[in-house]
Design an enzyme around this catalytic site. Sequence first.
Site, PDB file in Angstrom:
ATOM      1  N   GLY A 161     -30.290  42.708  -4.164  1.00  0.00           N
ATOM      2  CA  GLY A 161     -31.695  43.087  -4.203  1.00  0.00           C
ATOM      3  C   GLY A 161     -32.401  42.208  -5.225  1.00  0.00           C
ATOM      4  O   GLY A 161     -31.772  41.690  -6.156  1.00  0.00           O
ATOM      5  N   GLN A 210     -39.075  39.882 -11.034  1.00  0.00           N
ATOM      6  CA  GLN A 210     -37.935  39.081 -11.493  1.00  0.00           C
ATOM      7  C   GLN A 210     -38.147  37.590 -11.235  1.00  0.00           C
ATOM      8  O   GLN A 210     -37.470  36.762 -11.834  1.00  0.00           O
ATOM      9  CB  GLN A 210     -36.642  39.535 -10.800  1.00  0.00           C
ATOM     10  N   CYS A 266     -27.672  43.364 -12.846  1.00  0.00           N
ATOM     11  CA  CYS A 266     -29.050  42.934 -12.637  1.00  0.00           C
ATOM     12  C   CYS A 266     -29.106  41.415 -12.801  1.00  0.00           C
ATOM     13  O   CYS A 266     -28.550  40.892 -13.761  1.00  0.00           O
ATOM     14  CB  CYS A 266     -29.962  43.621 -13.654  1.00  0.00           C
ATOM     15  N   LEU A 267     -29.761  40.757 -11.853  1.00  0.00           N
ATOM     16  CA  LEU A 267     -29.865  39.300 -11.920  1.00  0.00           C
ATOM     17  C   LEU A 267     -30.660  38.852 -13.145  1.00  0.00           C
ATOM     18  O   LEU A 267     -30.556  37.702 -13.554  1.00  0.00           O
ATOM     19  CB  LEU A 267     -30.502  38.750 -10.642  1.00  0.00           C
ATOM     20  N   HIS A 292     -33.117  50.930  -8.319  1.00  0.00           N
ATOM     21  CA  HIS A 292     -33.049  49.839  -9.301  1.00  0.00           C
ATOM     22  C   HIS A 292     -34.244  48.896  -9.125  1.00  0.00           C
ATOM     23  O   HIS A 292     -34.899  48.524 -10.103  1.00  0.00           O
ATOM     24  CB  HIS A 292     -31.711  49.099  -9.102  1.00  0.00           C
ATOM     25  N   GLU A 293     -34.542  48.523  -7.868  1.00  0.00           N
ATOM     26  CA  GLU A 293     -35.631  47.559  -7.606  1.00  0.00           C
ATOM     27  C   GLU A 293     -36.997  48.192  -7.878  1.00  0.00           C
ATOM     28  O   GLU A 293     -37.888  47.547  -8.439  1.00  0.00           O
ATOM     29  CB  GLU A 293     -35.571  47.035  -6.164  1.00  0.00           C
ATOM     30  N   HIS A 332     -37.823  48.086 -11.382  1.00  0.00           N
ATOM     31  CA  HIS A 332     -38.339  46.773 -11.813  1.00  0.00           C
ATOM     32  C   HIS A 332     -39.865  46.732 -11.672  1.00  0.00           C
ATOM     33  O   HIS A 332     -40.550  46.113 -12.481  1.00  0.00           O
ATOM     34  CB  HIS A 332     -37.738  45.651 -10.961  1.00  0.00           C
TER      35      HIS A 332
HETATM   36 NI    NI Z   1     -32.319  44.075 -11.453  1.00  0.00          NI
END
Ligand code: NI
Length: 176
Positions: free
Chosen positions: A47, A52, A91-92, A133-134, A137
């Site tokens: 995701g 991000q 998380c990226l 999670h997204e 963000h």
């Molecule tokens: Ni993340």
Amino acid sequence: MAILKIARMGHPVLLRRAEPVADPTAPELRRLVADMHETMADAPGIGLAAPQVHAPLRLFVFHVPGGEPGALINPVLSPLGEETEDGWEGCLSIPGLRGCVSRWKRLRYEGVDTEGRPVAGEAEGLLARMMQHETDHLDGILYPMRMEDFALFGFTEELARAAAATAAVPRPEPAA
Ligand code: NI
């Protein structure tokens, strides 16, 4: 298409509340969504939320193993039932780490797709976790801000080593 730069924890864009998307069918938005899919696949992740990649807009793309790739614009999530579930997240924007976070087990999602069509459905398991999670963000929330036990936080490599040695720690999930 292009691979975009991913903001890392500490960058202020990750702590801001993102703005609703006014026109989901705008060509520049479609380009952003296409670039986000490419960036997520390259990372790799399951995701990726627009903030991000330095775009403070309420949308995310996803591709959970076993499912179809998709995008959700202006998402709204609501829990189905009161049950929560603990699970490992990455998380990226926080590379190399994993943490255990409690999330709603099942939820209903609503939003629009890149054609501007309403989308709604129910999700559970990893799909539901990724969506929470997204969507976090989009509200400037990173998963460590949700954590209750920092003993369950560590480097992916070390957690994987510990899991292999004892089988006591669940296999870390892919990053999002
Ligand atoms: Ni993340």
